[in-house]
Scaffold this active site. Structure first.
Site, PDB file in Angstrom:
ATOM      1  N   TYR A 154       0.844  -1.214   0.000  1.00 18.53           N
ATOM      2  CA  TYR A 154       0.000   0.000   0.000  1.00 18.53           C
ATOM      3  C   TYR A 154       0.873   1.257   0.000  1.00 18.53           C
ATOM      4  O   TYR A 154       0.681   2.166  -0.824  1.00 18.53           O
ATOM      5  CB  TYR A 154      -0.898  -0.016   1.237  1.00 18.53           C
ATOM      6  CG  TYR A 154      -1.756   1.215   1.417  1.00 18.53           C
ATOM      7  CD1 TYR A 154      -2.899   1.405   0.650  1.00 18.53           C
ATOM      8  CD2 TYR A 154      -1.434   2.190   2.367  1.00 18.53           C
ATOM      9  CE1 TYR A 154      -3.692   2.537   0.816  1.00 18.53           C
ATOM     10  CE2 TYR A 154      -2.221   3.313   2.547  1.00 18.53           C
ATOM     11  CZ  TYR A 154      -3.350   3.485   1.761  1.00 18.53           C
ATOM     12  OH  TYR A 154      -4.128   4.609   1.932  1.00 18.53           O
ATOM     13  N   ILE A 187      -8.654   8.526   8.774  1.00 15.10           N
ATOM     14  CA  ILE A 187      -9.932   9.202   8.521  1.00 15.10           C
ATOM     15  C   ILE A 187     -11.096   8.365   9.050  1.00 15.10           C
ATOM     16  O   ILE A 187     -11.120   7.129   8.886  1.00 15.10           O
ATOM     17  CB  ILE A 187     -10.103   9.467   7.004  1.00 15.10           C
ATOM     18  CG1 ILE A 187      -8.867  10.191   6.445  1.00 15.10           C
ATOM     19  CG2 ILE A 187     -11.372  10.278   6.749  1.00 15.10           C
ATOM     20  CD1 ILE A 187      -8.482  11.476   7.150  1.00 15.10           C
TER      21      ILE A 187
END
Ligand code: NAD
Length: 248
Positions: A154, A187
Site C-alpha cells: 500500500y 480518517i
C-alpha cells in the site's frame, strides 16, 4: 459557489472520502460524474444528490479497466463539452505481512491504487490540453511519510502516486493543468471498523496534534481547494490532512 458549472470526475465515490468529495463538489455547483465498482452504492449516492437539487450521475466499473474509464470520461466530455477536474480517489488497503504477501497481492494493490491513475489521467488529459486548463487531485496517504508494517504494498503504491503527481505536474504545467496530491491521515470513514480496532483509533488520535477524528469532509474540503481557483498558483504539491500527525 467555488465550482459553479465545473465538470468533475470522482473515482471511488460510493462511500468514504469519495462520497464526501462528490457531495461537497455538487453543493459547490459542479456537475459531478461519480465512478465506483460498487455500482448500486454509487447510484444511490448520486440519486440522493439529485434529489437535493444537485447535478450528479453515476457509473459502475473498475478503475483497472482502461476501456471503461475511457468510455465514462468520453461520455462526460460529450455531455458537457469539457472536463475541469479529476479526483483520483478509489483505493484499497488490505493488510498483509510482507513475507506472506503474494506477487498477485502486490500487483493488485499497485493496479488499483496507482496504475488506475495512469488510465484516468490519460482519459481526461487530451481534453484538458485542448482546453488549456484542468485540475487533477490524487489521493495518496500520510503512511508514505511514516512507513507502516503490514502495508508495504500500500505504502509503495501511495509513494508512486506522489511520484506521478510531481512528474505529471511538471509535464502538464505548460498547459495550465494543475496536478496536486492529498495525503489523508486516519480518517473516520464508515469502512474503518473493518480494518482497525477502537484501541488503534485512539492511538491514531494520540499521534495527532488535533485531538479529534479527522473526517471525510475534512479531506473533501482540501480536495475542493485544490480543484478550484483558490489553488491556481500551486501544482506538484502534497498536502497532509491528518490532524497534524506528520510534519515535514
Ligand atoms: N480512510 C483513511 O484513513 C485513508 C487514509 C489515507 C489515504 N486514504 C485514501 O483515500 C482514498 C479513499 O479512501 P476511503 O477510506 O474513503 O476508502 P473506502 O474503502 O471507504 O472507499 C473506497 C471506495 O473506492 C471504491 N473502489 C475500491 N476499489 C475500486 C476499484 N478497483 N474500482 C472502482 N472503485 C473502487 C470502493 O468501492 C469504495 O466505494 C483511498 O485512495 C485511500 O487509500 C484513506
Amino acid at each position: 459557489m467555488l465550482l459553479k458549472d465545473r465538470v468533475v470526475l470522482v473515482t471511488g465515490a460510493a462511500t468514504g472520502i469519495g462520497e464526501a468529495i462528490a457531495g461537497l463538489f455538487a453543493a459547490e455547483g459542479a456537475h459531478v460524474h461519480m465512478f465506483d465498482r460498487d455500482e448500486a452504492g454509487c447510484a444511490a449516492v448520486a440519486s440522493a444528490l439529485r434529489d437535493a437539487g444537485y447535478s450528479a450521475v453515476s457509473s459502475g466499473g473498475d478503475v483497472r479497466d482502461a476501456q471503461r474509464i475511457a468510455d465514462v470520461a468520453r461520455a462526460a466530455i460529450e455531455r458537457h463539452g469539457r472536463i475541469d477536474a479529476l479526483i483520483n480517489n478509489a483505493g484499497i488497503f488490505p493488510r498483509r505481512a510482507f513475507l506472506e504477501m503474494s506477487a498477485a497481492e502486490w500487483d493488485e494493490m499497485h493496479d488499483v491504487n496507482l496504475k488506475s491513475m495512469f488510465h484516468t489521467s490519460q482519459a481526461v488529459l487530451p481534453q484538458m490540453v485542448r482546453q488549456q486548463s484542468g485540475k487533477i487531485v490524487n489521493l495518496s496517504s500520510v503512511t508514505f511519510h511514516l512507513g507502516v508494517p503490514g502495508l508495504t504494498h500500500y505504502v509503495s503504491s501511495k509513494g508512486g502516486v506522489i511520484g506521478l503527481t510531481r512528474s505529471l505536474a511538471r509535464e502538464m504545467g505548460p498547459h495550465n493543468i494543475h496536478v496536486n496530491c492529498v495525503t489523508p491521515g486516519a480518517i473516520h470513514t464508515k469502512s474503518e471498523k473493518n480494518f482497525v480496532s477502537p484501541e488503534q483509533v485512539q492511538a491514531f488520535v494520540d499521534s495527532q496534534s488535533l485531538q479529534r477524528r479527522i473526517t471525510p469532509l475534512d479531506v473533501a474540503r482540501v480536495c475542493l481547494f485544490l480543484s478550484c481557483e483558490l489553488s491556481d498558483g500551486m501544482t506538484g504539491q502534497i498536502l497532509n490532512v491528518d490532524g497534524g500527525w506528520a510534519m515535514h
